[in-house]
Each structure stands twice: as structure tokens, then as C-alpha cells.
Write a protein that holds these residues in place. Structure first.
Motif, PDB file in Angstrom:
ATOM      1  N   ALA A   1       0.827  -1.202   0.000  1.00 36.46           N
ATOM      2  CA  ALA A   1       0.000   0.000   0.000  1.00 36.46           C
ATOM      3  C   ALA A   1       0.865   1.258   0.000  1.00 36.46           C
ATOM      4  O   ALA A   1       0.574   2.230  -0.708  1.00 36.46           O
ATOM      5  CB  ALA A   1      -0.924  -0.017   1.215  1.00 36.46           C
ATOM      6  N   TYR A   2       1.923   1.228   0.793  1.00 39.24           N
ATOM      7  CA  TYR A   2       2.837   2.380   0.849  1.00 39.24           C
ATOM      8  C   TYR A   2       3.479   2.609  -0.515  1.00 39.24           C
ATOM      9  O   TYR A   2       3.577   3.746  -0.998  1.00 39.24           O
ATOM     10  CB  TYR A   2       3.907   2.131   1.910  1.00 39.24           C
ATOM     11  N   TRP A   3       3.933   1.521  -1.153  1.00 40.42           N
ATOM     12  CA  TRP A   3       4.598   1.636  -2.459  1.00 40.42           C
ATOM     13  C   TRP A   3       3.646   2.184  -3.523  1.00 40.42           C
ATOM     14  O   TRP A   3       4.013   3.052  -4.319  1.00 40.42           O
ATOM     15  CB  TRP A   3       5.120   0.267  -2.876  1.00 40.42           C
ATOM     16  N   ILE A   4       2.406   1.691  -3.535  1.00 41.03           N
ATOM     17  CA  ILE A   4       1.433   2.168  -4.523  1.00 41.03           C
ATOM     18  C   ILE A   4       1.164   3.656  -4.346  1.00 41.03           C
ATOM     19  O   ILE A   4       1.146   4.428  -5.309  1.00 41.03           O
ATOM     20  CB  ILE A   4       0.118   1.360  -4.414  1.00 41.03           C
ATOM     21  N   ALA A   5       0.943   4.054  -3.082  1.00 43.41           N
ATOM     22  CA  ALA A   5       0.638   5.460  -2.826  1.00 43.41           C
ATOM     23  C   ALA A   5       1.820   6.369  -3.141  1.00 43.41           C
ATOM     24  O   ALA A   5       1.647   7.474  -3.661  1.00 43.41           O
ATOM     25  CB  ALA A   5       0.206   5.633  -1.365  1.00 43.41           C
ATOM     26  N   GLU A   6       3.015   5.886  -2.844  1.00 42.32           N
ATOM     27  CA  GLU A   6       4.191   6.727  -3.059  1.00 42.32           C
ATOM     28  C   GLU A   6       4.656   6.719  -4.515  1.00 42.32           C
ATOM     29  O   GLU A   6       4.890   7.786  -5.111  1.00 42.32           O
ATOM     30  CB  GLU A   6       5.331   6.254  -2.158  1.00 42.32           C
TER      31      GLU A   6
ATOM     32  N   PHE B   1      -0.767   6.786   6.004  1.00 45.65           N
ATOM     33  CA  PHE B   1      -2.111   6.233   6.191  1.00 45.65           C
ATOM     34  C   PHE B   1      -2.376   5.048   5.271  1.00 45.65           C
ATOM     35  O   PHE B   1      -3.228   4.215   5.567  1.00 45.65           O
ATOM     36  CB  PHE B   1      -3.167   7.325   5.983  1.00 45.65           C
ATOM     37  N   ALA B   2      -1.669   4.970   4.172  1.00 40.40           N
ATOM     38  CA  ALA B   2      -1.787   3.789   3.313  1.00 40.40           C
ATOM     39  C   ALA B   2      -1.236   2.557   4.040  1.00 40.40           C
ATOM     40  O   ALA B   2      -1.853   1.486   4.055  1.00 40.40           O
ATOM     41  CB  ALA B   2      -1.041   4.021   2.001  1.00 40.40           C
ATOM     42  N   ALA B   3      -0.069   2.720   4.664  1.00 45.98           N
ATOM     43  CA  ALA B   3       0.559   1.603   5.370  1.00 45.98           C
ATOM     44  C   ALA B   3      -0.254   1.181   6.589  1.00 45.98           C
ATOM     45  O   ALA B   3      -0.474  -0.006   6.823  1.00 45.98           O
ATOM     46  CB  ALA B   3       1.979   1.988   5.781  1.00 45.98           C
ATOM     47  N   THR B   4      -0.729   2.170   7.382  1.00 43.99           N
ATOM     48  CA  THR B   4      -1.477   1.814   8.598  1.00 43.99           C
ATOM     49  C   THR B   4      -2.804   1.153   8.260  1.00 43.99           C
ATOM     50  O   THR B   4      -3.210   0.190   8.917  1.00 43.99           O
ATOM     51  CB  THR B   4      -1.725   3.063   9.459  1.00 43.99           C
ATOM     52  N   SER B   5      -3.481   1.638   7.232  1.00 49.59           N
ATOM     53  CA  SER B   5      -4.750   1.020   6.838  1.00 49.59           C
ATOM     54  C   SER B   5      -4.532  -0.401   6.338  1.00 49.59           C
ATOM     55  O   SER B   5      -5.282  -1.317   6.680  1.00 49.59           O
ATOM     56  CB  SER B   5      -5.444   1.860   5.760  1.00 49.59           C
ATOM     57  N   GLY B   6      -3.486  -0.599   5.521  1.00 49.01           N
ATOM     58  CA  GLY B   6      -3.179  -1.935   5.034  1.00 49.01           C
ATOM     59  C   GLY B   6      -2.838  -2.902   6.147  1.00 49.01           C
ATOM     60  O   GLY B   6      -3.113  -4.101   6.059  1.00 49.01           O
TER      61      GLY B   6
ATOM     62  N   LEU C   1      -5.890  11.507  14.129  1.00 53.59           N
ATOM     63  CA  LEU C   1      -4.518  11.535  13.630  1.00 53.59           C
ATOM     64  C   LEU C   1      -4.381  12.475  12.436  1.00 53.59           C
ATOM     65  O   LEU C   1      -3.365  13.161  12.280  1.00 53.59           O
ATOM     66  CB  LEU C   1      -4.080  10.124  13.231  1.00 53.59           C
ATOM     67  N   VAL C   2      -5.407  12.495  11.599  1.00 59.14           N
ATOM     68  CA  VAL C   2      -5.378  13.384  10.439  1.00 59.14           C
ATOM     69  C   VAL C   2      -5.263  14.835  10.870  1.00 59.14           C
ATOM     70  O   VAL C   2      -4.527  15.636  10.288  1.00 59.14           O
ATOM     71  CB  VAL C   2      -6.644  13.175   9.576  1.00 59.14           C
TER      72      VAL C   2
ATOM     73  N   ASP D   1      -4.977   7.565   0.317  1.00 59.52           N
ATOM     74  CA  ASP D   1      -4.022   6.607   0.882  1.00 59.52           C
ATOM     75  C   ASP D   1      -4.738   5.552   1.720  1.00 59.52           C
ATOM     76  O   ASP D   1      -4.413   4.355   1.672  1.00 59.52           O
ATOM     77  CB  ASP D   1      -2.994   7.328   1.750  1.00 59.52           C
ATOM     78  N   ALA D   2      -5.708   5.991   2.512  1.00 57.37           N
ATOM     79  CA  ALA D   2      -6.465   5.054   3.348  1.00 57.37           C
ATOM     80  C   ALA D   2      -7.252   4.067   2.498  1.00 57.37           C
ATOM     81  O   ALA D   2      -7.343   2.874   2.829  1.00 57.37           O
ATOM     82  CB  ALA D   2      -7.407   5.821   4.271  1.00 57.37           C
ATOM     83  N   VAL D   3      -7.818   4.540   1.395  1.00 55.38           N
ATOM     84  CA  VAL D   3      -8.536   3.650   0.478  1.00 55.38           C
ATOM     85  C   VAL D   3      -7.576   2.621  -0.111  1.00 55.38           C
ATOM     86  O   VAL D   3      -7.885   1.418  -0.179  1.00 55.38           O
ATOM     87  CB  VAL D   3      -9.212   4.468  -0.647  1.00 55.38           C
ATOM     88  N   VAL D   4      -6.386   3.073  -0.534  1.00 60.14           N
ATOM     89  CA  VAL D   4      -5.388   2.170  -1.111  1.00 60.14           C
ATOM     90  C   VAL D   4      -4.986   1.094  -0.100  1.00 60.14           C
ATOM     91  O   VAL D   4      -4.942  -0.103  -0.421  1.00 60.14           O
ATOM     92  CB  VAL D   4      -4.148   2.961  -1.568  1.00 60.14           C
ATOM     93  N   GLY D   5      -4.703   1.505   1.139  1.00 64.36           N
ATOM     94  CA  GLY D   5      -4.308   0.545   2.167  1.00 64.36           C
ATOM     95  C   GLY D   5      -5.400  -0.453   2.475  1.00 64.36           C
ATOM     96  O   GLY D   5      -5.150  -1.662   2.613  1.00 64.36           O
TER      97      GLY D   5
END
Length: 375
Positions: free
Chosen positions: A42-47, A57-62, A135-136, A152-156
């Protein structure tokens, strides 16, 4: 001596905790890999693909969507995914309207929890929505703008759900283990009943009754475990082939549940039978032998349930079916040399118990009843 004893006790405690920890890590290792892959992906996709800077937030959601524990159901994962995504979106929206700061964070948290409780009664959903939204507000806005964090949250969340469906744990594992424990307990109860009859000991019969009543937690957990497994097998392409196995497990679990309830009634009746000396010496010997053989047949059914290969299951369940059929053929008070109201009543209680167990092996009700001697 006291210091040595304390040191020995402390060392035993540390070693025991070490063994438990190693076993827990081993059991959770597949989930650890899944969570790691989900967060990093998720982090890689978002970044890399979306161009977001530090998409935390991508990493934490994932990570949160998968989570630990046997209760990682589709519903729970969806609750976490929606809670994470909606929490970030609510925080982004309120941050845009109110700005950042301590009182804004308090207001955002309050409103987020109100919205969460309005939308869903689940504690997981409420906690995730409130946590992500606050957190946001507290964390600084990235270069891509506030609503990039919602994306990012959706991606994760999507990464976590995708990994859960593509690489799920075997859905049969939990219900199989729970059912195996229940059958092992039922076999132990019947063994204790046999010992109670053999020794004419009401205390042993009472212990069997207490043990039978103690199975309620296992009986209650089985339906939830089966429903969870069915969800995974329905959504995960890799495990759709196991749906027939789960259907078979469900039937076995339902019939085992009935057998355990009948075993409770049997154990309670045994105390009365033993107290009143309702069995002759020959009756004691034949009933105790029957209960022991019945316990062995239940053990054979337990082995069948735990078999992972179809060939092994068929062989084990065939053995259990044969042994149960032999027990069923002896369920006649005359054959068991049992007479009198108390003794005959106990034999009659065994008949539906054995029928339930035969049905648990896949025998139809009509075929199971036909195996009983006519009275």
C-alpha cells in the motif's frame, strides 16, 4: 532454600512464556507475512504510483485491515477498512473547514465517534474511525494536499482486503480444531461414564456431568467459526473448493452438539442408576464395556475430522461408522442384561446419542435408526 526455590520458579515462568511466545509466533507467521506485504504494498502504490509523499495512512490502513486473531472475518475486515477510510475522510473534511489545533482535534474526535455510533454498533468500526480522524488533524498536511490521505487510506484498505481474499488461511482450520476438541471432550465424558458404571461410583458420574456441562463454550464457538470459514471460502478463490468440506463439517458439528447434550442427560441419569443399584453385576460389565467402546468410536470420529486428506478422512470416518454401528446393535436392555425402570431408561438415553453420532459420520437418519435393535 527459599531464594533457590524462587529463582527456579522464575526460570520456569520465563521458559514457559518463551515456549508460548515461540508457539504464538509460529501460529501467526502467515498473518505476519500478509500484514507486512499489505502495508509495504500500500505504501509503495501510494508513493510510487500516486506520487504521495510519506503516505503513512496507506501503510497503517493496510496493516489494520488484516490484524491478528481468529476473528479476522470479512465483516471485521470491512469494518476496519471502512472505519479507517471514513475516519481519514472525516478528519480531512473537518480539517479543511476548521483548521488544525487541539480544540479542533477534540471536536473532530467527538464528531467522528458520534458519526461512528450512528452508522454502526461495532466497536472496531467506531475505534478505527475516531483514531484515524484525530490523527489526520494532529499530523501535518502533506504536499499533495489533505484529501490525498483519504486516498491513501482507500489504497491501504483495498490492499488488505485483496490479500485477505487471495491468500487467506485455510478456512477449515479453526472449525476443524474446535470440533476436534469437542469430540475429544465427548469421548472423555463417555470414558468417565464407563468408569463410573464399572466402579459403581456416583462421584465419577458427577465428574462426567460437570465435564459435559463445561463443553458449552466449545459448543457456542463452533457456529461462529463455521460462519467465518464459510465467508472466507465464498470470497477467496483459492479456497472455494473447500465449501463442500465445510458443509460436511457443519453437519458433523450440529450432530455432535446434540450428542453432547444427550451425554449430559446420560451422566445425570447415571448418578441415579448407581445410587439405586439398578444394574446387576452382568449389567455393570456390559454397560461399562459399551460406554468404553462408544468412547473409542467417538475418538475415531475425532481423528476423521482432523484428517486433512480426503483418503485419510474416508478411512477414519469409515472406522468410526463401523464402531458406532456395532455399539448401536447392542442397545437393547435384554442384550445388555439390564432390567428395571432406571436401567432400561439409561439404555434408552443411549439410543438417540448413538444415532446422532452416526449421522455425524454422514449416515442418514433412516439408516442410523435401522441399525438399532427393535424393542
Amino acid at each position: 532454600m527459599g531464594i533457590g526455590s524462587s529463582a527456579g520458579g522464575a526460570w520456569s515462568f520465563v521458559m514457559r512464556r518463551n515456549r508460548v511466545g515461540v508457539r504464538r509466533v509460529g501460529t501467526s507467521f502467515p498473518k505476519i507475512i500478509q500484514m507486512t506485504v499489505s502495508a509495504v504494498l500500500a505504501y509503495w502504490i501510494a508513493e510510487q504510483l500516486l506520487g504521495h509523499v510519506d503516505p503513512i495512512f496507506a501503510a497503517t490502513s493496510g496493516l489494520l485491515v488484516l490484524g491478528f486473531g481468529t476473528a479476522t472475518t470479512v465483516r471485521r475486515s470491512m469494518e476496519v477498512a471502512i472505519g479507517c477510510t471514513l475516519g481519514v475522510a472525516v478528519g480531512d473534511l473537518l480539517l479543511t473547514l476548521l483548521g488544525s489545533g487541539l480544540w479542533q482535534a477534540a471536536l473532530v474526535l467527538f464528531l467522528s465517534l458520534v458519526i461512528a455510533r450512528f452508522l454502526d454498533s461495532g466497536p472496531i468500526f467506531s475505534t478505527q474511525l475516531g483514531l484515524q480522524s484525530v490523527l489526520v488533524v494532529l499530523l501535518p498536511i502533506g504536499a499533495a494536499g489533505p484529501f490525498s490521505r483519504s486516498i491513501d487510506a482507500v489504497v491501504g484498505s483495498l490492499c488488505g482486503l485483496l490479500i485477505m481474499m487471495v491468500f487467506p488461511r485455510d478456512p477449515r482450520r479453526t472449525p476443524t480444531a474446535e470440533l476436534g476438541k469437542l469430540l475429544a471432550e465427548l469421548a472423555g465424558i463417555l470414558h468417565e461414564c464407563g468408569r463410573a458404571v464399572s466402579a459403581s461410583d456416583t462421584t465419577l458420574a458427577f465428574h462426567a456431568l460437570v465435564r459435559a456441562r463445561g463443553t458449552q463454550q466449545l459448543m457456542d464457538s463452533l457456529p461462529a467459526a463455521l460462519n467465518m470459514a464459510r465467508e472466507v471460502a465464498t470470497l477467496a478463490p483459492a479456497h472455494r473448493r473447500h465449501r463442500s468440506d465445510l458443509d460436511r463439517l457443519k453437519v458433523t458439528a450440529e450432530k455432535t452438539d446434540l450428542a453432547v447434550r444427550n451425554a449430559r442427560v446420560l451422566a445425570r441419569r447415571l448418578t441415579t442408576v448407581i445410587t439405586h443399584g439398578a444394574l446387576t453385576d452382568h449389567g455393570v460389565e456390559s454397560v461399562a464395556s459399551l460406554l468404553t467402546e462408544l468412547a473409542e468410536a467417538v475418538n475415531a470420529l475425532g481423528y476423521a475430522v482432523l484428517e486433512t486428506k480426503e483418503s485419510g478422512y474416508r478411512k477414519a470416518v469409515g472406522r468410526a461408522r463401523r464402531e458406532l454401528a456395532e455399539c448401536a446393535a447392542r442397545l437393547d436392555p435384554t442384550t445388555l442384561q439390564v432390567s428395571g425402570l432406571q436401567g432400561e431408561g439409561m439404555v434408552l438415553l443411549l439410543r438417540p446419542l448413538v444415532v446422532d453420532l452416526l449421522e455425524a459420520t454422514g449416515t442418514s437418519h433412516e439408516e442410523a435408526v435401522a441399525l438399532l435393535p427393535r424393542l
